[in-house]
Scaffold this motif. Structure first.
Motif, PDB file in Angstrom:
ATOM      1  N   TRP A 137      -4.671  11.625  -1.439  1.00  0.00           N
ATOM      2  CA  TRP A 137      -5.629  10.541  -2.046  1.00  0.00           C
ATOM      3  C   TRP A 137      -6.207   9.045  -1.201  1.00  0.00           C
ATOM      4  CZ3 TRP A 137      -9.423  13.521  -4.761  1.00  0.00           C
ATOM      5  CH2 TRP A 137      -8.397  14.095  -5.302  1.00  0.00           C
ATOM      6  N   LEU A 138      -5.801   8.778  -0.912  1.00  0.00           N
ATOM      7  CA  LEU A 138      -5.868   8.015   0.612  1.00  0.00           C
ATOM      8  C   LEU A 138      -6.413   8.589   1.652  1.00  0.00           C
ATOM      9  CD1 LEU A 138      -2.301   5.462   0.445  1.00  0.00           C
ATOM     10  CD2 LEU A 138      -4.241   5.237  -0.191  1.00  0.00           C
ATOM     11  N   ALA A 139      -6.333   9.653   1.980  1.00  0.00           N
ATOM     12  CA  ALA A 139      -7.197   9.401   3.207  1.00  0.00           C
ATOM     13  C   ALA A 139      -8.009  10.098   2.564  1.00  0.00           C
ATOM     14  CB  ALA A 139      -6.512  11.215   3.963  1.00  0.00           C
ATOM     15  N   LEU A 140      -7.965  10.531   1.336  1.00  0.00           N
ATOM     16  CA  LEU A 140      -9.944  10.993   1.141  1.00  0.00           C
ATOM     17  C   LEU A 140     -10.364   9.649   0.898  1.00  0.00           C
ATOM     18  CD1 LEU A 140      -8.554  14.319  -0.538  1.00  0.00           C
ATOM     19  CD2 LEU A 140     -10.196  13.429   1.614  1.00  0.00           C
ATOM     20  N   GLY A 141      -9.806   8.132   0.439  1.00  0.00           N
ATOM     21  CA  GLY A 141     -10.734   7.475   0.795  1.00  0.00           C
ATOM     22  C   GLY A 141     -10.790   7.256  -0.899  1.00  0.00           C
ATOM     23  N   ARG A 142      -9.360   7.994  -2.184  1.00  0.00           N
ATOM     24  CA  ARG A 142      -9.725   7.389  -3.705  1.00  0.00           C
ATOM     25  C   ARG A 142      -8.510   6.747  -3.836  1.00  0.00           C
ATOM     26  NH1 ARG A 142     -12.590  11.686  -6.147  1.00  0.00           N
ATOM     27  NH2 ARG A 142     -11.889  10.352  -7.881  1.00  0.00           N
ATOM     28  N   SER A 143      -8.511   5.514  -3.562  1.00  0.00           N
ATOM     29  CA  SER A 143      -7.584   4.876  -4.165  1.00  0.00           C
ATOM     30  C   SER A 143      -6.505   4.776  -5.708  1.00  0.00           C
ATOM     31  CB  SER A 143      -7.227   3.371  -3.519  1.00  0.00           C
ATOM     32  OG  SER A 143      -8.194   2.766  -1.769  1.00  0.00           O
ATOM     33  N   GLU A 144      -7.764   5.102  -6.012  1.00  0.00           N
ATOM     34  CA  GLU A 144      -7.081   5.079  -7.545  1.00  0.00           C
ATOM     35  C   GLU A 144      -6.683   6.085  -7.758  1.00  0.00           C
ATOM     36  OE1 GLU A 144     -10.315   5.117  -6.742  1.00  0.00           O
ATOM     37  OE2 GLU A 144     -11.097   3.178  -6.231  1.00  0.00           O
ATOM     38  N   ARG A 145      -6.597   6.959  -7.734  1.00  0.00           N
ATOM     39  CA  ARG A 145      -6.288   8.743  -7.512  1.00  0.00           C
ATOM     40  C   ARG A 145      -4.747   8.809  -6.422  1.00  0.00           C
ATOM     41  NH1 ARG A 145      -9.773  12.798  -9.666  1.00  0.00           N
ATOM     42  NH2 ARG A 145      -6.787  13.979  -9.237  1.00  0.00           N
ATOM     43  N   ALA A 146      -5.194   7.330  -5.247  1.00  0.00           N
ATOM     44  CA  ALA A 146      -3.857   7.792  -4.678  1.00  0.00           C
ATOM     45  C   ALA A 146      -3.077   6.576  -5.895  1.00  0.00           C
ATOM     46  CB  ALA A 146      -3.715   7.362  -2.911  1.00  0.00           C
ATOM     47  N   LEU A 147      -2.771   5.794  -6.005  1.00  0.00           N
ATOM     48  CA  LEU A 147      -2.262   5.110  -7.248  1.00  0.00           C
ATOM     49  C   LEU A 147      -2.295   5.459  -8.437  1.00  0.00           C
ATOM     50  CD1 LEU A 147      -0.824   2.047  -7.345  1.00  0.00           C
ATOM     51  CD2 LEU A 147      -3.437   1.314  -8.795  1.00  0.00           C
ATOM     52  N   VAL A 148      -2.568   6.634  -8.649  1.00  0.00           N
ATOM     53  CA  VAL A 148      -1.480   7.157 -10.496  1.00  0.00           C
ATOM     54  C   VAL A 148      -0.567   8.664  -9.874  1.00  0.00           C
ATOM     55  CG1 VAL A 148      -2.247   8.797 -12.076  1.00  0.00           C
ATOM     56  CG2 VAL A 148      -4.267   7.223 -11.451  1.00  0.00           C
ATOM     57  N   ARG A 149      -1.104   9.318  -8.565  1.00  0.00           N
ATOM     58  CA  ARG A 149       0.315   9.886  -7.858  1.00  0.00           C
ATOM     59  C   ARG A 149       1.558   9.015  -7.355  1.00  0.00           C
ATOM     60  NH1 ARG A 149       0.794  12.947 -10.746  1.00  0.00           N
ATOM     61  NH2 ARG A 149       2.148  14.502  -9.266  1.00  0.00           N
ATOM     62  N   ALA A 150       0.739   8.439  -6.883  1.00  0.00           N
ATOM     63  CA  ALA A 150       2.029   7.468  -5.962  1.00  0.00           C
ATOM     64  C   ALA A 150       3.288   7.077  -7.227  1.00  0.00           C
ATOM     65  CB  ALA A 150       1.679   6.419  -5.297  1.00  0.00           C
ATOM     66  N   GLY A 151       2.479   6.767  -8.982  1.00  0.00           N
ATOM     67  CA  GLY A 151       2.741   5.917  -9.444  1.00  0.00           C
ATOM     68  C   GLY A 151       4.208   6.585  -9.904  1.00  0.00           C
ATOM     69  N   ALA A 152       3.557   7.742  -9.854  1.00  0.00           N
ATOM     70  CA  ALA A 152       4.283   9.259 -10.339  1.00  0.00           C
ATOM     71  C   ALA A 152       5.412   9.776  -9.764  1.00  0.00           C
ATOM     72  CB  ALA A 152       3.271  10.600 -11.117  1.00  0.00           C
ATOM     73  N   SER A 153       5.257   9.328  -8.563  1.00  0.00           N
ATOM     74  CA  SER A 153       6.485   9.569  -7.247  1.00  0.00           C
ATOM     75  C   SER A 153       7.778   8.217  -7.529  1.00  0.00           C
ATOM     76  CB  SER A 153       5.659   9.613  -5.538  1.00  0.00           C
ATOM     77  OG  SER A 153       6.566   9.834  -5.307  1.00  0.00           O
ATOM     78  N   THR A 154       7.099   7.405  -7.751  1.00  0.00           N
ATOM     79  CA  THR A 154       8.219   6.356  -7.730  1.00  0.00           C
ATOM     80  C   THR A 154       8.944   6.753  -9.109  1.00  0.00           C
ATOM     81  OG1 THR A 154       6.548   5.061  -9.091  1.00  0.00           O
ATOM     82  CG2 THR A 154       6.740   5.404  -6.078  1.00  0.00           C
ATOM     83  N   ALA A 155       8.078   6.865 -10.462  1.00  0.00           N
ATOM     84  CA  ALA A 155       8.726   7.131 -11.244  1.00  0.00           C
ATOM     85  C   ALA A 155       9.845   8.441 -11.287  1.00  0.00           C
ATOM     86  CB  ALA A 155       7.886   7.841 -12.542  1.00  0.00           C
TER      87      ALA A 155
END
Length: 75
Positions: A32-50
Motif C-alpha cells: 500500500w505504501l508503494a502504491l501511495g495509499r498511506s491510509e491503507r498502509a497504516l491499517v495493515r501495519a497496525g494489524a501487523s504490530t498487533a
C-alpha cells in the motif's frame, strides 16, 4: 466449509511454513505504501504490530512501516 489449514490445530500458528499473519499484514502495508495509499498502509501495519511479539525484529519492522505510513498521511 472449513479448509484443511483451518481444521489443523496449528494451522495459523506464527511461523508456520515460515510465514504468519503478522508478516502477511506487513507485506500488504508495504505494498500500500508503494502504491501511495498511506491510509491503507497504516491499517495493515497496525494489524501487523498487533500480531507481533513486542520488541522482536518483526515488531520493529512493522513499527517502522507504521511510522512511514503516518508520515505519508501527514499534511
Amino acid at each position: 466449509m472449513t479448509t484443511a489449514l483451518e481444521a489443523d490445530p496449528a494451522g495459523g500458528a506464527p511461523g508456520r511454513f515460515g510465514f504468519d499473519t503478522a508478516e502477511l499484514a506487513l507485506h500488504e502495508a508495504e505494498a500500500w505504501l508503494a502504491l501511495g495509499r498511506s491510509e491503507r498502509a497504516l491499517v495493515r501495519a497496525g494489524a501487523s504490530t498487533a500480531s507481533c511479539v513486542a520488541y522482536t525484529p518483526g515488531w520493529a519492522a512493522a513499527t517502522l512501516v507504521v511510522a512511514q505510513a503516518e508520515a505519508g498521511t501527514a499534511g
